[in-house]
Design a protein around this motif. Structure first.
Motif, PDB file in Angstrom:
ATOM      1  N   ARG A  28      -8.962   4.170  -8.403  1.00  0.00           N
ATOM      2  CA  ARG A  28      -9.563   4.523  -7.109  1.00  0.00           C
ATOM      3  C   ARG A  28      -9.685   3.280  -6.217  1.00  0.00           C
ATOM      4  NH1 ARG A  28     -12.266   9.528  -6.844  1.00  0.00           N
ATOM      5  NH2 ARG A  28     -13.617   8.721  -5.222  1.00  0.00           N
ATOM      6  N   HIS A  29     -10.176   2.193  -6.775  1.00  0.00           N
ATOM      7  CA  HIS A  29     -10.347   0.966  -5.992  1.00  0.00           C
ATOM      8  C   HIS A  29      -8.993   0.465  -5.492  1.00  0.00           C
ATOM      9  CE1 HIS A  29     -11.160  -3.225  -4.983  1.00  0.00           C
ATOM     10  NE2 HIS A  29     -12.360  -2.780  -4.665  1.00  0.00           N
ATOM     11  N   HIS A  30      -8.003   0.462  -6.362  1.00  0.00           N
ATOM     12  CA  HIS A  30      -6.670  -0.004  -5.975  1.00  0.00           C
ATOM     13  C   HIS A  30      -6.119   0.811  -4.811  1.00  0.00           C
ATOM     14  CE1 HIS A  30      -2.546  -1.431  -6.236  1.00  0.00           C
ATOM     15  NE2 HIS A  30      -2.205  -0.162  -6.092  1.00  0.00           N
ATOM     16  N   VAL A  31      -6.164   2.139  -4.949  1.00  0.00           N
ATOM     17  CA  VAL A  31      -5.600   3.009  -3.920  1.00  0.00           C
ATOM     18  C   VAL A  31      -6.352   2.853  -2.603  1.00  0.00           C
ATOM     19  CG1 VAL A  31      -5.238   5.422  -3.240  1.00  0.00           C
ATOM     20  CG2 VAL A  31      -4.636   4.668  -5.551  1.00  0.00           C
ATOM     21  N   GLY A  38      -4.828  -9.263  -1.619  1.00  0.00           N
ATOM     22  CA  GLY A  38      -4.546  -8.846  -0.256  1.00  0.00           C
ATOM     23  C   GLY A  38      -3.186  -8.214  -0.069  1.00  0.00           C
ATOM     24  N   ASP A  39      -2.440  -8.075  -1.159  1.00  0.00           N
ATOM     25  CA  ASP A  39      -1.073  -7.576  -1.053  1.00  0.00           C
ATOM     26  C   ASP A  39      -0.905  -6.176  -1.646  1.00  0.00           C
ATOM     27  OD1 ASP A  39       1.681  -7.835  -0.389  1.00  0.00           O
ATOM     28  OD2 ASP A  39       2.114  -8.348  -2.477  1.00  0.00           O
ATOM     29  N   ARG A  40      -1.517  -5.938  -2.782  1.00  0.00           N
ATOM     30  CA  ARG A  40      -1.300  -4.680  -3.500  1.00  0.00           C
ATOM     31  C   ARG A  40      -2.407  -3.679  -3.194  1.00  0.00           C
ATOM     32  NH1 ARG A  40      -1.639  -6.068  -9.142  1.00  0.00           N
ATOM     33  NH2 ARG A  40      -2.883  -7.796  -8.406  1.00  0.00           N
ATOM     34  N   GLY A  41      -1.992  -2.409  -2.976  1.00  0.00           N
ATOM     35  CA  GLY A  41      -2.942  -1.331  -2.750  1.00  0.00           C
ATOM     36  C   GLY A  41      -3.561  -1.375  -1.364  1.00  0.00           C
ATOM     37  N   GLY A  42      -4.586  -0.550  -1.182  1.00  0.00           N
ATOM     38  CA  GLY A  42      -5.312  -0.507   0.080  1.00  0.00           C
ATOM     39  C   GLY A  42      -4.748   0.511   1.049  1.00  0.00           C
ATOM     40  N   ILE A  64      -8.247  12.364  -1.029  1.00  0.00           N
ATOM     41  CA  ILE A  64      -7.138  11.480  -1.410  1.00  0.00           C
ATOM     42  C   ILE A  64      -6.807  11.668  -2.883  1.00  0.00           C
ATOM     43  CG2 ILE A  64      -6.506   9.055  -1.772  1.00  0.00           C
ATOM     44  CD1 ILE A  64      -8.035   8.486   0.892  1.00  0.00           C
ATOM     45  N   PHE A  65      -7.832  11.758  -3.729  1.00  0.00           N
ATOM     46  CA  PHE A  65      -7.572  11.900  -5.160  1.00  0.00           C
ATOM     47  C   PHE A  65      -7.232  13.336  -5.543  1.00  0.00           C
ATOM     48  CE2 PHE A  65      -9.575   7.870  -4.567  1.00  0.00           C
ATOM     49  CZ  PHE A  65      -8.589   7.070  -5.123  1.00  0.00           C
ATOM     50  N   ASN A  66      -7.660  14.295  -4.751  1.00  0.00           N
ATOM     51  CA  ASN A  66      -7.160  15.666  -4.924  1.00  0.00           C
ATOM     52  C   ASN A  66      -5.661  15.688  -4.664  1.00  0.00           C
ATOM     53  OD1 ASN A  66      -9.693  16.718  -5.499  1.00  0.00           O
ATOM     54  ND2 ASN A  66     -10.043  17.464  -3.420  1.00  0.00           N
ATOM     55  N   ALA A  67      -5.226  14.957  -3.650  1.00  0.00           N
ATOM     56  CA  ALA A  67      -3.794  14.884  -3.335  1.00  0.00           C
ATOM     57  C   ALA A  67      -3.023  14.234  -4.479  1.00  0.00           C
ATOM     58  CB  ALA A  67      -3.578  14.113  -2.035  1.00  0.00           C
ATOM     59  N   ALA A  68      -3.552  13.142  -5.031  1.00  0.00           N
ATOM     60  CA  ALA A  68      -2.878  12.473  -6.154  1.00  0.00           C
ATOM     61  C   ALA A  68      -2.766  13.406  -7.353  1.00  0.00           C
ATOM     62  CB  ALA A  68      -3.627  11.199  -6.539  1.00  0.00           C
ATOM     63  N   LEU A  69      -3.829  14.121  -7.651  1.00  0.00           N
ATOM     64  CA  LEU A  69      -3.800  15.069  -8.762  1.00  0.00           C
ATOM     65  C   LEU A  69      -2.809  16.192  -8.486  1.00  0.00           C
ATOM     66  CD1 LEU A  69      -4.948  15.755 -11.510  1.00  0.00           C
ATOM     67  CD2 LEU A  69      -6.803  16.976 -10.368  1.00  0.00           C
ATOM     68  N   LEU A 109      -1.380   5.081 -14.586  1.00  0.00           N
ATOM     69  CA  LEU A 109      -1.382   5.221 -13.135  1.00  0.00           C
ATOM     70  C   LEU A 109      -1.318   3.836 -12.503  1.00  0.00           C
ATOM     71  CD1 LEU A 109      -4.138   7.911 -12.779  1.00  0.00           C
ATOM     72  CD2 LEU A 109      -1.802   8.137 -11.929  1.00  0.00           C
ATOM     73  N   LYS A 110      -0.433   3.675 -11.535  1.00  0.00           N
ATOM     74  CA  LYS A 110      -0.322   2.401 -10.826  1.00  0.00           C
ATOM     75  C   LYS A 110      -0.851   2.516  -9.403  1.00  0.00           C
ATOM     76  CE  LYS A 110       1.424  -0.039 -14.105  1.00  0.00           C
ATOM     77  NZ  LYS A 110       0.633  -1.079 -14.720  1.00  0.00           N
ATOM     78  N   THR A 111      -0.376   3.521  -8.656  1.00  0.00           N
ATOM     79  CA  THR A 111      -0.826   3.657  -7.283  1.00  0.00           C
ATOM     80  C   THR A 111      -0.515   5.049  -6.753  1.00  0.00           C
ATOM     81  OG1 THR A 111      -0.886   2.555  -5.118  1.00  0.00           O
ATOM     82  CG2 THR A 111       1.287   2.823  -6.149  1.00  0.00           C
ATOM     83  N   ALA A 112      -1.084   5.347  -5.614  1.00  0.00           N
ATOM     84  CA  ALA A 112      -0.788   6.568  -4.863  1.00  0.00           C
ATOM     85  C   ALA A 112      -0.864   6.189  -3.395  1.00  0.00           C
ATOM     86  CB  ALA A 112      -1.788   7.673  -5.183  1.00  0.00           C
ATOM     87  N   PHE A 113       0.066   6.701  -2.605  1.00  0.00           N
ATOM     88  CA  PHE A 113       0.059   6.373  -1.179  1.00  0.00           C
ATOM     89  C   PHE A 113       0.823   7.430  -0.397  1.00  0.00           C
ATOM     90  CE2 PHE A 113       3.595   4.249  -3.204  1.00  0.00           C
ATOM     91  CZ  PHE A 113       4.671   4.512  -2.360  1.00  0.00           C
ATOM     92  N   PRO A 114       0.540   7.518   0.907  1.00  0.00           N
ATOM     93  CA  PRO A 114       1.261   8.464   1.746  1.00  0.00           C
ATOM     94  C   PRO A 114       2.553   7.835   2.279  1.00  0.00           C
ATOM     95  CG  PRO A 114      -0.423   7.409   3.058  1.00  0.00           C
ATOM     96  CD  PRO A 114      -0.543   6.853   1.649  1.00  0.00           C
ATOM     97  N   HIS A 115       3.601   8.657   2.357  1.00  0.00           N
ATOM     98  CA  HIS A 115       4.858   8.207   2.982  1.00  0.00           C
ATOM     99  C   HIS A 115       4.860   8.538   4.470  1.00  0.00           C
ATOM    100  CE1 HIS A 115       7.752   6.730   0.035  1.00  0.00           C
ATOM    101  NE2 HIS A 115       7.128   7.480  -0.827  1.00  0.00           N
ATOM    102  N   SER A 116       4.491   9.782   4.758  1.00  0.00           N
ATOM    103  CA  SER A 116       4.550  10.256   6.139  1.00  0.00           C
ATOM    104  C   SER A 116       3.753  11.546   6.225  1.00  0.00           C
ATOM    105  CB  SER A 116       6.008  10.515   6.553  1.00  0.00           C
ATOM    106  OG  SER A 116       6.563  11.577   5.785  1.00  0.00           O
ATOM    107  N   GLY A 117       3.492  11.973   7.449  1.00  0.00           N
ATOM    108  CA  GLY A 117       2.826  13.244   7.647  1.00  0.00           C
ATOM    109  C   GLY A 117       1.765  13.184   8.715  1.00  0.00           C
TER     110      GLY A 117
END
Length: 140
Positions: A28-31, A38-42, A64-69, A109-117
């Motif tokens: 959760r903190h990473h995402v 300052g480079d990874r996640g956020g 956000i975590f509902n989306a990841a699940l 789990l490494k990360t979750a992020f949005p591409h577009s939308g």
């Protein structure tokens, strides 16, 4: 062999989710806020990390975590190369990717992020660039 493919069975996805804890504090903190480097996640909407995409402002942390699940349970794309895997799906008009690491201990789990939308932006040195829904990443 095509690297993009759907998981062969729903059981594979269920077993994967059983191994993972998408709500663990480190993930959760990473995402949301990223690592201290300052480079990874956020990827929270409040993030100003250059080059990062941010989830829509209308999404709460829980959403956000509902989306990841949802992506873990319903991947449109599943790609595995070596010790990495990517799962991608559309959730609430946002293309979301979840990345996993693979080791002898299983999946991590490494990360979750949005591409577009709808409501997705990329942070740039000059402000925020909107990223309208683009489904091309879902095409194999």
């Amino acid at each position: 062999m095509n690297a993009f493919r759907k998981p062969r069975r729903k059981a594979v996805v269920r077993n994967l989710i059983a191994e993972l804890d998408p709500l663990n504090d480190a993930f959760r903190h990473h995402v949301l806020y990223g690592e201290e480097d300052g480079d990874r996640g956020g990827h929270a909407f409040s993030s100003t990390r250059i080059g990062k995409t941010v989830f829509p402002e209308r999404w709460s942390e829980e959403e956000i975590f509902n989306a990841a699940l949802f992506v873990l349970e319903n991947p449109i794309v599943f790609k595995q190369l070596g010790d990495r895997a990517w799962l991608i799906a559309i959730y609430d008009e946002v293309v979301v990717e979840v990345r996993l690491g693979i080791s002898s201990r299983g999946y991590q789990l490494k990360t979750a992020f949005p591409h577009s939308g709808e409501g997705v932006f990329r942070n740039t040195a000059y402000g925020r660039e909107p990223l309208p829904l683009d489904k091309s990443i879902l095409e194999a």
